[in-house]
Design a protein around this motif. Structure first.
Motif, PDB file in Angstrom:
ATOM      1  N   UNK A  93       6.503  -2.726 -12.632  1.00 39.82           N
ATOM      2  CA  UNK A  93       5.940  -1.419 -12.317  1.00 39.82           C
ATOM      3  C   UNK A  93       4.954  -1.484 -11.156  1.00 39.82           C
ATOM      4  N   UNK A  94       4.276  -2.604 -11.006  1.00 39.60           N
ATOM      5  CA  UNK A  94       3.310  -2.690  -9.910  1.00 39.60           C
ATOM      6  C   UNK A  94       4.011  -2.595  -8.552  1.00 39.60           C
ATOM      7  N   UNK A  95       5.235  -3.117  -8.463  1.00 37.89           N
ATOM      8  CA  UNK A  95       5.987  -3.005  -7.208  1.00 37.89           C
ATOM      9  C   UNK A  95       6.361  -1.548  -6.949  1.00 37.89           C
ATOM     10  N   UNK A  96       6.741  -0.852  -8.011  1.00 33.52           N
ATOM     11  CA  UNK A  96       7.086   0.562  -7.878  1.00 33.52           C
ATOM     12  C   UNK A  96       5.868   1.384  -7.481  1.00 33.52           C
ATOM     13  N   UNK A  97       4.731   1.109  -8.106  1.00 36.81           N
ATOM     14  CA  UNK A  97       3.495   1.824  -7.778  1.00 36.81           C
ATOM     15  C   UNK A  97       3.097   1.526  -6.331  1.00 36.81           C
ATOM     16  N   UNK A  98       3.193   0.267  -5.920  1.00 38.54           N
ATOM     17  CA  UNK A  98       2.859  -0.104  -4.545  1.00 38.54           C
ATOM     18  C   UNK A  98       3.750   0.657  -3.559  1.00 38.54           C
ATOM     19  N   UNK A  99       5.041   0.785  -3.880  1.00 43.50           N
ATOM     20  CA  UNK A  99       5.964   1.527  -3.032  1.00 43.50           C
ATOM     21  C   UNK A  99       5.557   2.988  -2.911  1.00 43.50           C
ATOM     22  N   UNK A 100       5.154   3.584  -4.041  1.00 42.51           N
ATOM     23  CA  UNK A 100       4.712   4.982  -4.016  1.00 42.51           C
ATOM     24  C   UNK A 100       3.438   5.145  -3.189  1.00 42.51           C
ATOM     25  N   UNK A 101       2.515   4.221  -3.356  1.00 42.95           N
ATOM     26  CA  UNK A 101       1.255   4.281  -2.602  1.00 42.95           C
ATOM     27  C   UNK A 101       1.545   4.172  -1.108  1.00 42.95           C
ATOM     28  N   UNK A 102       2.438   3.275  -0.727  1.00 44.74           N
ATOM     29  CA  UNK A 102       2.790   3.127   0.691  1.00 44.74           C
ATOM     30  C   UNK A 102       3.464   4.388   1.218  1.00 44.74           C
ATOM     31  N   UNK A 103       4.300   5.003   0.399  1.00 47.00           N
ATOM     32  CA  UNK A 103       4.970   6.243   0.801  1.00 47.00           C
ATOM     33  C   UNK A 103       3.954   7.367   0.987  1.00 47.00           C
ATOM     34  N   UNK A 104       2.991   7.495   0.053  1.00 44.58           N
ATOM     35  CA  UNK A 104       1.941   8.512   0.167  1.00 44.58           C
ATOM     36  C   UNK A 104       1.120   8.259   1.420  1.00 44.58           C
ATOM     37  N   UNK A 105       0.787   6.989   1.656  1.00 42.71           N
ATOM     38  CA  UNK A 105       0.003   6.625   2.845  1.00 42.71           C
ATOM     39  C   UNK A 105       0.750   7.009   4.122  1.00 42.71           C
ATOM     40  N   UNK A 106       2.025   6.718   4.180  1.00 41.96           N
ATOM     41  CA  UNK A 106       2.832   7.029   5.362  1.00 41.96           C
ATOM     42  C   UNK A 106       2.905   8.544   5.577  1.00 41.96           C
ATOM     43  N   UNK A 107       3.065   9.293   4.508  1.00 40.10           N
ATOM     44  CA  UNK A 107       3.135  10.757   4.637  1.00 40.10           C
ATOM     45  C   UNK A 107       1.796  11.328   5.090  1.00 40.10           C
ATOM     46  N   UNK A 108       0.706  10.745   4.597  1.00 39.97           N
ATOM     47  CA  UNK A 108      -0.622  11.187   5.045  1.00 39.97           C
ATOM     48  C   UNK A 108      -0.779  10.935   6.549  1.00 39.97           C
ATOM     49  N   UNK A 109      -0.344   9.758   6.953  1.00 43.62           N
ATOM     50  CA  UNK A 109      -0.434   9.432   8.388  1.00 43.62           C
ATOM     51  C   UNK A 109       0.415  10.393   9.219  1.00 43.62           C
TER      52      UNK A 109
END
Length: 118
Positions: A93-109
């Protein structure tokens, strides 16, 4: 049932005249008498236990049914826990959460970049 668990004083089962000396050897007739009386006592205990079990048959049947249900529920819980652990280990799950966090970060950028262009 409590009376079944009382201790047996072996000396009470003997007929020897001088039982005050615990070191005195028992004669063969005393030993045979002791064996015979212990067997009799054992049969009485078995008979009482059997009577108790028969008279409380429904109670024991209910108890065994409850135990069977508890074991069955425990198996279901164990299966569920095993499934959860397998899911977590197959796809951490930590890999999945990390992927979501990176996706949110990219969308914010992307949003920040879009807003700065306006």
């Amino acid at each position: 049932m409590e009376s079944l668990f009382d201790t047996i004083n072996v000396r009470d089962l003997l007929s020897a005249q001088d039982l005050s000396d615990p070191n005195s050897p028992l004669s063969a007739p005393d030993l045979r008498l002791l064996i015979q009386r212990l067997e009799s006592h054992s049969l009485q205990i078995r008979s009482r236990v059997q009577s108790y079990l028969v008279s409380h048959r429904d109670d024991f049947a209910n108890l065994f049914s409850l135990c069977n249900d508890a074991v069955s529920q425990t198996r279901h819980v164990s299966d569920d826990v095993s499934t959860i652990l397998r899911l977590l280990s197959d796809r951490p799950i930590h890999a999945e959460v990390r992927g979501m966090v990176e996706e949110v970060k990219a969308k914010r950028e992307d949003v920040s970049a879009f807003e700065s262009q306006r």
